[in-house]
Every structure is written in structure tokens, then in C-alpha cells.
Design an enzyme around this catalytic site. Structure first.
Site, PDB file in Angstrom:
ATOM      1  N   TYR A  75       9.846  13.384 -12.903  1.00 21.15           N
ATOM      2  CA  TYR A  75      11.038  12.526 -12.872  1.00 21.15           C
ATOM      3  C   TYR A  75      11.468  12.237 -11.437  1.00 21.15           C
ATOM      4  CZ  TYR A  75      11.828  13.348 -17.904  1.00 21.15           C
ATOM      5  OH  TYR A  75      11.715  13.403 -19.270  1.00 21.15           O
ATOM      6  N   ASP A 123      -4.879   3.898  -4.741  1.00 22.66           N
ATOM      7  CA  ASP A 123      -4.900   4.328  -3.344  1.00 22.66           C
ATOM      8  C   ASP A 123      -6.011   5.351  -3.108  1.00 22.66           C
ATOM      9  OD1 ASP A 123      -4.259   4.986  -0.715  1.00 22.66           O
ATOM     10  OD2 ASP A 123      -2.118   5.097  -1.119  1.00 22.66           O
ATOM     11  N   HIS A 146       0.838  -1.193   0.000  1.00 17.49           N
ATOM     12  CA  HIS A 146       0.000   0.000   0.000  1.00 17.49           C
ATOM     13  C   HIS A 146       0.875   1.246   0.000  1.00 17.49           C
ATOM     14  CE1 HIS A 146      -2.325   3.091   2.376  1.00 17.49           C
ATOM     15  NE2 HIS A 146      -3.028   2.936   1.273  1.00 17.49           N
TER      16      HIS A 146
END
Length: 143
Positions: free
Chosen positions: A113, A64, A22
């Protein structure tokens, strides 16, 4: 062979998705993305589009619900409000496939990035449409 799994989920990708916990993140990257040098393990799916990979991953991995931005894409350089066609397609796939649909948020290129560098893995696809990159945060499957 296994049943009820999208065939494009390779053994390496299935392992990564299962090993993630998670809050861990996975990057689906286009063919131009510097996946091999970005830091996380690179799983190659050359010749497969980022949208096909997103659709397959969303069939097995929950997004999530405890974070504000479980799906993040890279902003267009010089036009941060632009929505490339592929990002609109990502949103449609999330809306139609995810068990917990979420609105995609965007990150400035270098911030993307930076976030991607700490992901669990990067899936390098054969996607040729530019800005075909998305970071997904893994959620939980409730008991």
C-alpha cells in the site's frame, strides 16, 4: 480508433502510460483494492480482469531494467510464501509478453500500500480474485 493497440486501453489509461516517465510506477488493482482513496489518480476499468489489463499494458509499456523489482505483488497475509493463482498468471504473462521479462517480487500488505501510494496512477479493474494487485515500473525504449 487507433490501430495495433489493445482495445481495453482506455483514453485515460493511454494518456497515463504515455505521460509516465522512466521509473514511474502504475498499479493494476483488483476490485477490492482501495484505489480511490490510495492517493494516485484512479483509472477505472470495471468489468475487466487484472490479467487482461496486465497483458494489454505489457504490449505497450516496457518494464524497467534498472531496478531489482520492476513487478511487485502483495504477499498473502499470514502466508508470505504462498503464490496465489493470479500471481502465477501474472508471472506467465510477464514471461510471455514483456520485452524485458522479470521475476515478480512480493511486498508485505502494508508495504505494498505504501509503495502504491506514490505510483503515477492506479488502474481499478473488476478483478474478483483476491491478491490480484501488481505494481509495474516503467522502463525505457532504447534508441
Amino acid at each position: 480508433m487507433l490501430r495495433n493497440l489493445p482495445q481495453i486501453l482506455s483514453p485515460a489509461l493511454l494518456y497515463a502510460l504515455r505521460a509516465m516517465g522512466h521509473g514511474d510506477r502504475i498499479v493494476i488493482a483488483d476490485a477490492n483494492y482501495p484505489a480511490e482513496s490510495s492517493g494516485p489518480e484512479c483509472i477505472r476499468l470495471d468489468g475487466i480482469t487484472a490479467t487482461d489489463v496486465l497483458a494489454a499494458i505489457l504490449q505497450v509499456m516496457p518494464l524497467d531494467t534498472f531496478v531489482a523489482a520492476p513487478a511487485q505483488t502483495m504477499q498473502v497475509v499470514g502466508d508470505p510464501d504462498a503464490v496465489p493463482d493470479i500471481v502465477a498468471e501474472f508471472q506467465t504473462l510477464i514471461d510471455e509478453t514483456a520485452d524485458n521479462p522479470a521475476q515478480i517480487s512480493t511486498l508485505e500488505r502494508h508495504a505494498f500500500y505504501e509503495e502504491a501510494s506514490s505510483a503515477f496512477a492506479v488502474v481499478q479493474t473488476g478483478e474478483q480474485r483476491i491478491y490480484g494487485n501488481i505494481i509495474l515500473t516503467k522502463g525505457i525504449i532504447a534508441p
